[in-house]
Design a protein around this motif. Structure first.
Motif, PDB file in Angstrom:
ATOM      1  N   VAL A 168      73.978  89.555  71.297  1.00 26.46           N
ATOM      2  CA  VAL A 168      74.622  89.033  70.096  1.00 26.46           C
ATOM      3  C   VAL A 168      74.613  90.112  69.011  1.00 26.46           C
ATOM      4  N   TYR A 169      75.759  90.263  68.353  1.00 24.86           N
ATOM      5  CA  TYR A 169      75.904  91.221  67.255  1.00 24.86           C
ATOM      6  C   TYR A 169      76.477  90.472  66.054  1.00 24.86           C
ATOM      7  N   VAL A 170      75.903  90.716  64.894  1.00 25.90           N
ATOM      8  CA  VAL A 170      76.375  90.084  63.657  1.00 25.90           C
ATOM      9  C   VAL A 170      77.069  91.142  62.814  1.00 25.90           C
ATOM     10  N   ILE A 171      78.289  90.826  62.352  1.00 24.70           N
ATOM     11  CA  ILE A 171      79.002  91.672  61.394  1.00 24.70           C
ATOM     12  C   ILE A 171      79.052  90.917  60.072  1.00 24.70           C
ATOM     13  N   CYS A 172      78.634  91.563  59.006  1.00 28.17           N
ATOM     14  CA  CYS A 172      78.635  90.931  57.682  1.00 28.17           C
ATOM     15  C   CYS A 172      78.760  92.033  56.633  1.00 28.17           C
ATOM     16  N   ASP A 173      78.852  91.644  55.368  1.00 28.15           N
ATOM     17  CA  ASP A 173      78.793  92.666  54.321  1.00 28.15           C
ATOM     18  C   ASP A 173      77.388  92.674  53.720  1.00 28.15           C
ATOM     19  N   ARG A 185      71.566  92.249  66.657  1.00 27.20           N
ATOM     20  CA  ARG A 185      71.778  93.516  65.950  1.00 27.20           C
ATOM     21  C   ARG A 185      72.768  93.270  64.819  1.00 27.20           C
ATOM     22  N   VAL A 186      72.445  93.705  63.617  1.00 28.80           N
ATOM     23  CA  VAL A 186      73.274  93.446  62.432  1.00 28.80           C
ATOM     24  C   VAL A 186      74.006  94.721  62.023  1.00 28.80           C
ATOM     25  N   ILE A 187      75.322  94.591  61.824  1.00 27.09           N
ATOM     26  CA  ILE A 187      76.154  95.695  61.336  1.00 27.09           C
ATOM     27  C   ILE A 187      76.744  95.246  60.008  1.00 27.09           C
ATOM     28  N   SER A 188      76.379  95.904  58.928  1.00 25.70           N
ATOM     29  CA  SER A 188      76.871  95.481  57.617  1.00 25.70           C
ATOM     30  C   SER A 188      77.725  96.572  56.983  1.00 25.70           C
ATOM     31  N   THR A 189      78.685  96.124  56.177  1.00 29.19           N
ATOM     32  CA  THR A 189      79.613  97.025  55.494  1.00 29.19           C
ATOM     33  C   THR A 189      79.556  96.763  53.995  1.00 29.19           C
ATOM     34  N   PRO A 190      80.036  97.694  53.180  1.00 30.48           N
ATOM     35  CA  PRO A 190      80.121  97.419  51.741  1.00 30.48           C
ATOM     36  C   PRO A 190      81.073  96.250  51.478  1.00 30.48           C
ATOM     37  N   PRO A 191      80.790  95.419  50.487  1.00 28.32           N
ATOM     38  CA  PRO A 191      81.647  94.263  50.217  1.00 28.32           C
ATOM     39  C   PRO A 191      82.929  94.649  49.486  1.00 28.32           C
ATOM     40  N   VAL A 212      87.489  89.268  54.275  1.00 28.72           N
ATOM     41  CA  VAL A 212      87.429  90.690  54.637  1.00 28.72           C
ATOM     42  C   VAL A 212      86.672  90.857  55.954  1.00 28.72           C
ATOM     43  N   ILE A 213      85.545  90.167  56.085  1.00 24.94           N
ATOM     44  CA  ILE A 213      84.719  90.299  57.287  1.00 24.94           C
ATOM     45  C   ILE A 213      85.377  89.617  58.486  1.00 24.94           C
ATOM     46  N   THR A 214      85.934  88.422  58.317  1.00 29.80           N
ATOM     47  CA  THR A 214      86.538  87.764  59.476  1.00 29.80           C
ATOM     48  C   THR A 214      87.794  88.507  59.940  1.00 29.80           C
ATOM     49  N   ASP A 215      88.556  89.072  59.000  1.00 24.38           N
ATOM     50  CA  ASP A 215      89.723  89.886  59.375  1.00 24.38           C
ATOM     51  C   ASP A 215      89.300  91.165  60.089  1.00 24.38           C
ATOM     52  N   MET A 216      88.376  91.892  59.476  1.00 28.61           N
ATOM     53  CA  MET A 216      87.995  93.206  59.995  1.00 28.61           C
ATOM     54  C   MET A 216      87.090  93.073  61.220  1.00 28.61           C
ATOM     55  N   LEU A 255      82.203  82.697  61.184  1.00 27.93           N
ATOM     56  CA  LEU A 255      81.450  81.779  60.347  1.00 27.93           C
ATOM     57  C   LEU A 255      81.786  82.102  58.896  1.00 27.93           C
ATOM     58  N   PRO A 256      82.820  81.467  58.357  1.00 31.99           N
ATOM     59  CA  PRO A 256      83.236  81.781  56.983  1.00 31.99           C
ATOM     60  C   PRO A 256      82.224  81.276  55.968  1.00 31.99           C
ATOM     61  N   THR A 257      81.941  82.104  54.980  1.00 32.78           N
ATOM     62  CA  THR A 257      80.988  81.729  53.944  1.00 32.78           C
ATOM     63  C   THR A 257      81.665  81.492  52.600  1.00 32.78           C
ATOM     64  N   THR A 258      82.983  81.640  52.549  1.00 34.06           N
ATOM     65  CA  THR A 258      83.737  81.327  51.336  1.00 34.06           C
ATOM     66  C   THR A 258      84.809  80.297  51.666  1.00 34.06           C
ATOM     67  N   LEU A 259      85.240  79.583  50.656  1.00 31.75           N
ATOM     68  CA  LEU A 259      86.296  78.592  50.858  1.00 31.75           C
ATOM     69  C   LEU A 259      87.572  79.262  51.332  1.00 31.75           C
ATOM     70  N   LEU A 260      87.876  80.440  50.779  1.00 34.88           N
ATOM     71  CA  LEU A 260      89.100  81.150  51.170  1.00 34.88           C
ATOM     72  C   LEU A 260      89.092  81.496  52.654  1.00 34.88           C
ATOM     73  N   SER A 261      87.992  82.048  53.137  1.00 36.46           N
ATOM     74  CA  SER A 261      87.972  82.421  54.549  1.00 36.46           C
ATOM     75  C   SER A 261      87.942  81.198  55.450  1.00 36.46           C
ATOM     76  N   ALA A 262      87.346  80.103  54.988  1.00 39.48           N
ATOM     77  CA  ALA A 262      87.311  78.880  55.801  1.00 39.48           C
ATOM     78  C   ALA A 262      88.707  78.310  56.001  1.00 39.48           C
ATOM     79  N   VAL A 263      89.506  78.331  54.952  1.00 42.76           N
ATOM     80  CA  VAL A 263      90.814  77.684  55.035  1.00 42.76           C
ATOM     81  C   VAL A 263      91.910  78.635  55.492  1.00 42.76           C
ATOM     82  N   ASP A 264      91.630  79.932  55.444  1.00 41.58           N
ATOM     83  CA  ASP A 264      92.699  80.891  55.715  1.00 41.58           C
ATOM     84  C   ASP A 264      92.319  81.921  56.767  1.00 41.58           C
ATOM     85  N   ALA A 265      91.510  82.895  56.398  1.00 42.09           N
ATOM     86  CA  ALA A 265      91.335  84.067  57.257  1.00 42.09           C
ATOM     87  C   ALA A 265      90.619  83.768  58.567  1.00 42.09           C
TER      88      ALA A 265
END
Length: 353
Positions: free
Chosen positions: A27-32, A54-60, A95-99, A116-126
């Motif tokens: 399992v790999y987690v991608i997040c900001d 394993r966690v891979i994080s990017t700048p937000p 940004v994270i769900t797209d990328m 796993l969207p953590t914002t309303l925008l990503s839940a309803v859209d991306a």
């Protein structure tokens, strides 16, 4: 394309354990960086598989939805020994769900992934619908692929900690879905008080909104026909976003979509006689909740240039989704530049610019 498994639950860690038990242990987690600090520990406390991932994080931020961040994700997967039997969990906003979805779709020619969207925008859209990608050379979502997540886990658990601007950004996509669905759905959304956040009621509105998008995507997964309806507000909205990025003053995606919806409803009124009373009601809601963009007449040529780069265009003409009424959709409409500029003038009047 298979139908997405979309799960609405506030038992996020437990649900991930159930899904991951079917997928295996790599399992790999991608997040900001923000989500890594604020959200990931909450999920990991209820999911041993996430805790050991394993966690891979990017700048937000949308300005980091680019080839550099994507390359960093690929490197993290490669260095971490990911293979085609691995599973990626994208935890974050759009940004994270797209990328992250783009990284999963392309690494080893395709790795399973969960959004796993953590914002309303990503839940309803991306997070829903299978669009992935990055910004490139100053243009929004210029490079990407269609690839649905194996599962999307949607919860309101994280929404009550969001800044109000983040909630409003996601709500704009819900307004768009209400316009596509019909009068009753639109009425419920316009009657909701964004400044008096009721998370329980919001979850029911969110589920209704996601199901609007899901029905459209199931009919047309690769955007050959009716799925273009989901671009309502985005032809103008993406242009406003691109202009703001050029000025090094990014605006929230949902704010751009809200303003874009008003411009495109003005066009709908001009060309298809969309009801004036509903146009004014939507415009008032947008003005009261989203304010107005900082644009002037001298910005029009640049906005038109950005619109001409929209992926839906053909033959050099700018492609719009318009409405003759809520729920009555007209895809592949090509207004003349003069009509677009007139609509922009009327929009600025409606917004009090």
């Amino acid at each position: 394309m298979k139908h997405q498994d979309i799960i609405f639950t506030n038992s996020v860690g437990e649900e991930l354990e159930r899904i991951l038990a079917e997928f295996g242990d790599k399992v790999y987690v991608i997040c900001d960086d923000n989500t890594k600090t604020c959200v990931l520990p909450l999920i990991a406390s209820a999911s041993p598989r996430v805790a050991s991932a394993r966690v891979i994080s990017t700048p937000p931020g949308d300005e980091n939805k680019n080839i550099r961040s994507l390359s960093m994700i690929w490197e993290g997967l490669q260095n971490g020994g990911a293979d085609r039997h691995s599973v990626i969990i994208n935890i974050g906003g759009g940004v994270i769900t797209d990328m992250g979805g783009f990284a999963a779709a392309t690494f080893k020619r395709g790795v399973r992934f969960i959004n796993l969207p953590t914002t309303l925008l990503s839940a309803v859209d991306a997070a829903v619908g299978g669009k992935t990608g990055i910004n490139f050379n100053g243009f929004k979502n210029e490079v990407g692929v269609f690839k649905e997540a194996d599962a999307v886990v949607i919860s309101t658990r994280f929404f009550d900690t969001l800044p109000l601007d983040e909630v409003k950004s996601g709500y704009a996509e819900m307004i768009k879905h209400g316009l596509l669905e019909g009068n009753s759905a639109l009425d419920r959304l316009l009657d909701y008080k964004l400044n008096e956040l009721d998370v329980t009621r919001l979850l029911s509105l969110l589920e209704e909104s996601v199901n609007v998008k899901r029905r459209v995507v199931e009919q047309d997964p690769f955007e050959k026909g009716i799925r273009k309806a989901l671009n309502l507000g985005h032809t103008v909205g993406h242009a406003l976003e691109s202009l703001a990025l050029e000025r090094k003053n990014p605006i929230p995606h949902g704010y751009a979509v809200a303003w874009g919806c008003v411009v495109e409803l003005v066009l709908s009124h001009m060309i298809l006689e969309f009801p004036s009373a509903i146009l004014h009601r939507v415009a008032a809601f947008v003005r009261d909740n989203y304010g107005a963009p900082a644009i002037e007449c001298r910005d029009y040529p640049k906005l038109l240039e950005y619109m001409r780069h929209d992926k839906k265009n053909s033959g050099g003409r700018i492609n719009f989704t318009l409405l003759s009424a809520p729920g009555k959709i007209e895809i592949d409409r090509y207004p003349a530049d003069e009509e677009i500029l007139t609509a922009m003038d009327i929009f600025r009047d409606l917004m009090g610019i």
